[in-house]
Design an enzyme around this catalytic site. Structure first.
Site, mmCIF file in Angstrom:
data_model
loop_
_atom_site.group_PDB
_atom_site.id
_atom_site.type_symbol
_atom_site.label_atom_id
_atom_site.label_comp_id
_atom_site.label_asym_id
_atom_site.label_seq_id
_atom_site.Cartn_x
_atom_site.Cartn_y
_atom_site.Cartn_z
ATOM 1 N N LYS A 190 -14.410 -3.343 9.166
ATOM 2 C CA LYS A 190 -14.151 -1.934 9.457
ATOM 3 C C LYS A 190 -13.528 -1.331 8.201
ATOM 4 O O LYS A 190 -12.350 -1.557 7.912
ATOM 5 C CB LYS A 190 -13.195 -1.764 10.641
ATOM 6 C CG LYS A 190 -13.096 -0.310 11.070
ATOM 7 C CD LYS A 190 -11.747 0.084 11.596
ATOM 8 C CE LYS A 190 -10.704 0.286 10.554
ATOM 9 N NZ LYS A 190 -10.932 1.387 9.601
ATOM 10 N N GLU A 268 -1.935 -8.845 4.908
ATOM 11 C CA GLU A 268 -1.587 -8.483 3.527
ATOM 12 C C GLU A 268 -1.054 -7.063 3.599
ATOM 13 O O GLU A 268 -1.825 -6.105 3.719
ATOM 14 C CB GLU A 268 -2.822 -8.540 2.620
ATOM 15 C CG GLU A 268 -3.415 -9.919 2.450
ATOM 16 C CD GLU A 268 -2.544 -10.857 1.615
ATOM 17 O OE1 GLU A 268 -1.508 -10.419 1.087
ATOM 18 O OE2 GLU A 268 -2.905 -12.038 1.518
ATOM 19 N N CYS A 302 -0.788 -1.972 -3.868
ATOM 20 C CA CYS A 302 0.301 -2.633 -3.134
ATOM 21 C C CYS A 302 1.230 -3.371 -4.086
ATOM 22 O O CYS A 302 2.415 -3.510 -3.806
ATOM 23 C CB CYS A 302 -0.276 -3.590 -2.102
ATOM 24 S SG CYS A 302 -1.447 -4.751 -2.810
ATOM 25 N N GLU A 400 7.288 2.463 -0.074
ATOM 26 C CA GLU A 400 6.235 2.433 -1.085
ATOM 27 C C GLU A 400 5.925 3.865 -1.494
ATOM 28 O O GLU A 400 5.688 4.715 -0.626
ATOM 29 C CB GLU A 400 4.971 1.876 -0.436
ATOM 30 C CG GLU A 400 4.794 0.415 -0.560
ATOM 31 C CD GLU A 400 3.434 0.020 -0.025
ATOM 32 O OE1 GLU A 400 3.140 0.318 1.142
ATOM 33 O OE2 GLU A 400 2.671 -0.585 -0.776
HETATM 34 N N1 NAD Z 1 -0.858 -6.792 0.408
HETATM 35 C C1 NAD Z 1 -2.063 -6.417 0.012
HETATM 36 O O1 NAD Z 1 -2.895 -7.228 -0.360
HETATM 37 C C2 NAD Z 1 -2.437 -4.968 0.028
HETATM 38 C C3 NAD Z 1 -3.546 -4.541 -0.716
HETATM 39 C C4 NAD Z 1 -3.899 -3.198 -0.689
HETATM 40 C C5 NAD Z 1 -3.160 -2.312 0.085
HETATM 41 N N2 NAD Z 1 -2.103 -2.743 0.788
HETATM 42 C C6 NAD Z 1 -1.303 -1.809 1.572
HETATM 43 O O2 NAD Z 1 -2.117 -0.904 2.288
HETATM 44 C C7 NAD Z 1 -1.442 0.332 2.478
HETATM 45 C C8 NAD Z 1 -2.326 1.491 2.051
HETATM 46 O O3 NAD Z 1 -3.521 1.466 2.735
HETATM 47 P P1 NAD Z 1 -3.795 2.362 4.044
HETATM 48 O O4 NAD Z 1 -3.064 3.650 3.949
HETATM 49 O O5 NAD Z 1 -5.268 2.396 4.243
HETATM 50 O O6 NAD Z 1 -3.087 1.471 5.155
HETATM 51 P P2 NAD Z 1 -3.230 1.621 6.743
HETATM 52 O O7 NAD Z 1 -2.331 0.607 7.336
HETATM 53 O O8 NAD Z 1 -3.083 3.020 7.174
HETATM 54 O O9 NAD Z 1 -4.754 1.225 7.019
HETATM 55 C C9 NAD Z 1 -5.265 -0.068 6.779
HETATM 56 C C10 NAD Z 1 -6.467 -0.283 7.699
HETATM 57 O O10 NAD Z 1 -6.053 -0.179 9.060
HETATM 58 C C11 NAD Z 1 -6.717 0.900 9.696
HETATM 59 N N3 NAD Z 1 -5.760 1.567 10.589
HETATM 60 C C12 NAD Z 1 -4.978 2.643 10.322
HETATM 61 N N4 NAD Z 1 -4.249 2.968 11.389
HETATM 62 C C13 NAD Z 1 -4.549 2.080 12.354
HETATM 63 C C14 NAD Z 1 -4.100 1.879 13.697
HETATM 64 N N5 NAD Z 1 -3.178 2.666 14.261
HETATM 65 N N6 NAD Z 1 -4.621 0.856 14.393
HETATM 66 C C15 NAD Z 1 -5.524 0.037 13.836
HETATM 67 N N7 NAD Z 1 -6.005 0.181 12.581
HETATM 68 C C16 NAD Z 1 -5.517 1.173 11.841
HETATM 69 C C17 NAD Z 1 -7.208 1.794 8.567
HETATM 70 O O11 NAD Z 1 -8.341 2.559 8.912
HETATM 71 C C18 NAD Z 1 -7.554 0.765 7.517
HETATM 72 O O12 NAD Z 1 -8.803 0.173 7.778
HETATM 73 C C19 NAD Z 1 -0.206 0.232 1.617
HETATM 74 O O13 NAD Z 1 0.902 -0.066 2.425
HETATM 75 C C20 NAD Z 1 -0.517 -0.923 0.679
HETATM 76 O O14 NAD Z 1 0.608 -1.568 0.157
HETATM 77 C C21 NAD Z 1 -1.723 -4.061 0.782
#
Ligand code: NAD
Length: 501
Positions: A190, A268, A302, A400
């Site tokens: 997804k 992650e 991240c 962050e």
């Molecule tokens: N540790 C790592 O490897 C790593 C790598 C890249 C990004 N990140 C983290 O990701 C974040 C940024 O990405 P983002 O804004 O897309 O994160 P997010 O948590 O909003 O979304 C991540 C995924 O979850 C889905 N999602 C969002 N809300 C949801 C919900 N309520 N229920 C289920 N799924 C949901 C999103 O569509 C997306 O596919 C930052 O916190 C960053 O640090 C971590």
């Protein structure tokens, strides 16, 4: 292209077959059951350029059953054949690098040079996991009872679901699907609503590489239906493993759903990564490394530098050089060759950056440069920003930032720096710059993070385990054995010698 395109594409591809805007299920391009669509927007202009299906919970069963059907076949394909498909996928991605970079620029906003960088970094994973497919091994040993022989084999778990963010969509897919497909699992992805087209291009190339139908399915959706679709995937009985990358907030929701269903999950999550620069550091090296780390993808990584601690002896010089270099950054559309920093990917990113800067200002921080959004061609641009006087009560010290906003904090002693660096609930990556080798080892051991960069701002590679501790999650996504292990079951057999004929 899968469906009628009502927008004019803002770019041309050499290989137009790469461009798909329908979900990919069992080798077919599909609309969602509802027939509804959402727009994908160029963050550099705020203009929609393509639309994709809004899938919801009603679309999940068919996609998962396709994955499961594929798994029954794929699990019996030899590791060498899996490796060959991964190598083929890898070479197709490299061959189509220019076009994939173009799509990435128009979805994430990052400059083309960074898009190339992401593809180079990410294909490291496909290459590595092709090798890992052939390195999955069991064991045989003699336990305490001498008439016994115990042996283990590794078996693939089954259908895995990947829920991924928008900041590095290629790295996310190749890291997760690479490990899953190497282990004999299949994956249903997804993508983030911001970056579905990049992910669909990768799925198309996986199909071209010979993976069987259903090995890599993709269900797109918008922000509104994201929670419903993600939950339905996590709850589906045929999904045996969930790999989530994203925020800690959403990661906890996913972990809760998975625990209710006793599903294996990798998380992650976010970082709040500190950098420690000591008086004896090679300043040129520290500047170059941390500058690239911090401003890459406009601060939206991240593992980016969220808090930069500089020892008092070099603080003023370092800050002056940083400010001078930051003023040279050319902010613009990712497709413009002159651009050295693109927009942030979402309007939410601008709002968050403004809120963090204003909160810091109101609590006494000093903004040296930047601090505002830039009105330019409708895109979501933010000024390179430098802040000092950050204290622990400010939101910017604890969250962050995910924008090109740099915070500098002065320290006197090593103990003080370590205490401040560790004073966070997160534990993804840390960085330190010093010429003192003893100190380097102490820092490596004492910094609370899954990864530590010593005199480098680059702490991630296919060969090394990637993952955090504390609220940054659990599980590993690369490295020798540990990433494929996330997709495997260890089955133990016990054999008694006595009485055998
Ligand atoms: N540790 C790592 O490897 C790593 C790598 C890249 C990004 N990140 C983290 O990701 C974040 C940024 O990405 P983002 O804004 O897309 O994160 P997010 O948590 O909003 O979304 C991540 C995924 O979850 C889905 N999602 C969002 N809300 C949801 C919900 N309520 N229920 C289920 N799924 C949901 C999103 O569509 C997306 O596919 C930052 O916190 C960053 O640090 C971590």
């Amino acid at each position: 292209m899968g469906s009628t395109q009502k927008y004019e594409l803002p770019f041309k591809l050499n290989n137009s077959d790469l461009l798909h805007n329908l979900s990919f299920v069992h080798g077919e391009w599909k609309k969602s059951k509802s027939g509804k669509t959402f727009e994908v927007v160029d963050p550099g202009t705020d203009k929609a350029w393509i639309e994709c299906p809004i899938n919801d919970a009603s679309d999940v069963d068919e996609a998962v059953k396709s994955s499961h059907q594929c798994f029954e076949k794929y699990r019996n394909i030899s590791p060498r054949a899996r490796a060959q498909m991964l190598f083929k996928w890898d070479s197709l991605i490299r061959e189509n690098k220019e076009d994939i970079a173009t799509i990435l620029v128009y979805e994430t906003g990052k400059p083309r040079s960074e898009a190339y960088g992401e593809i180079d970094y990410s294909t490291g994973f496909t290459w590595w996991f092709a090798g890992e497919a052939e390195r999955i091994q069991g064991t045989v040993f003699t336990p305490a009872l001498p008439d016994r022989r115990v042996f283990t084999i590794k078996q693939p778990l089954g259908v895995a679901a990947a829920l991924v963010p928008w900041n590095f969509p290629i790295a996310m897919i190749l890291r997760k699907a690479g490990a899953a497909l190497a282990a004999g699992c299949v994956m249903i992805v997804k993508p983030s609503p911001e970056t579905p087209i990049t992910v669909l291009a990768l799925a198309y190339l996986a199909d071209m590489a010979g993976f069987p139908k259903g090995a890599l399915n993709v269900l797109t959706t918008d922000l509104g239906k994201t929670p419903e679709l993600s939950e339905a995937l996590c709850r589906h009985p045929l999904v045996k493993k969930v790999s989530f990358t994203g925020s800690t907030r959403v990661g906890k929701l996913i972990a809760k759903i998975c625990s209710e269903n006793l599903k294996k999950v990798t998380l992650e999550l976010g970082g709040n990564c500190p950098v420690l620069i000591f008086d004896d550091a090679n300043i040129d090296q520290a500047m170059g490394q941390i500058f690239a780390l911090k401003y890459r993808h406009a601060g939206q990584a991240c593992i980016t530098a969220n808090r930069i601690y500089v020892q008092s002896g070099i603080f003023d010089e370092f800050l002056e050089r940083w400010n001078a270099e930051s003023k040279k950054i050319v902010v613009g559309h990712g497709s413009d060759e002159k651009t050295t920093m693109g927009p942030v990917t979402t309007p939410r990113g601008i709002e968050k950056a403004l809120a963090l800067v204003n909160d810091a200002k109101s609590k006494g921080a000093t903004v040296h440069i930047g601090g505002n959004k830039i009105s330019k061609g409708g895109g979501y641009f933010f000024e390179p920003t430098v802040i000092t006087g950050v204290t622990p009560d400010m939101d910017i010290a604890n969250e962050e930032i995910f924008a090109p906003v740099c915070t500098f904090i002065k320290f006197e002693t090593e103990d003080e720096a370590v205490e401040k660096a560790n004073d966070t609930s997160m534990g993804l990556a840390s960085y330190c710059f010093t010429k003192n080798v003893d100190r380097m080892w102490r820092l490596f051991e004492n910094l609370e993070a899954g990864m530590v960069g010593l005199n480098t701002g680059n702490s991630s590679a296919a060969e090394s385990p990637f993952g955090g501790i504390k609220q940054s999650g659990y599980g590993k996504e690369s490295g020798l054995g540990v990433a494929t292990e996330e997709y495997l079951i260890t089955k133990t057999g016990t054999f008694t010698l006595e009485g055998q004929t």
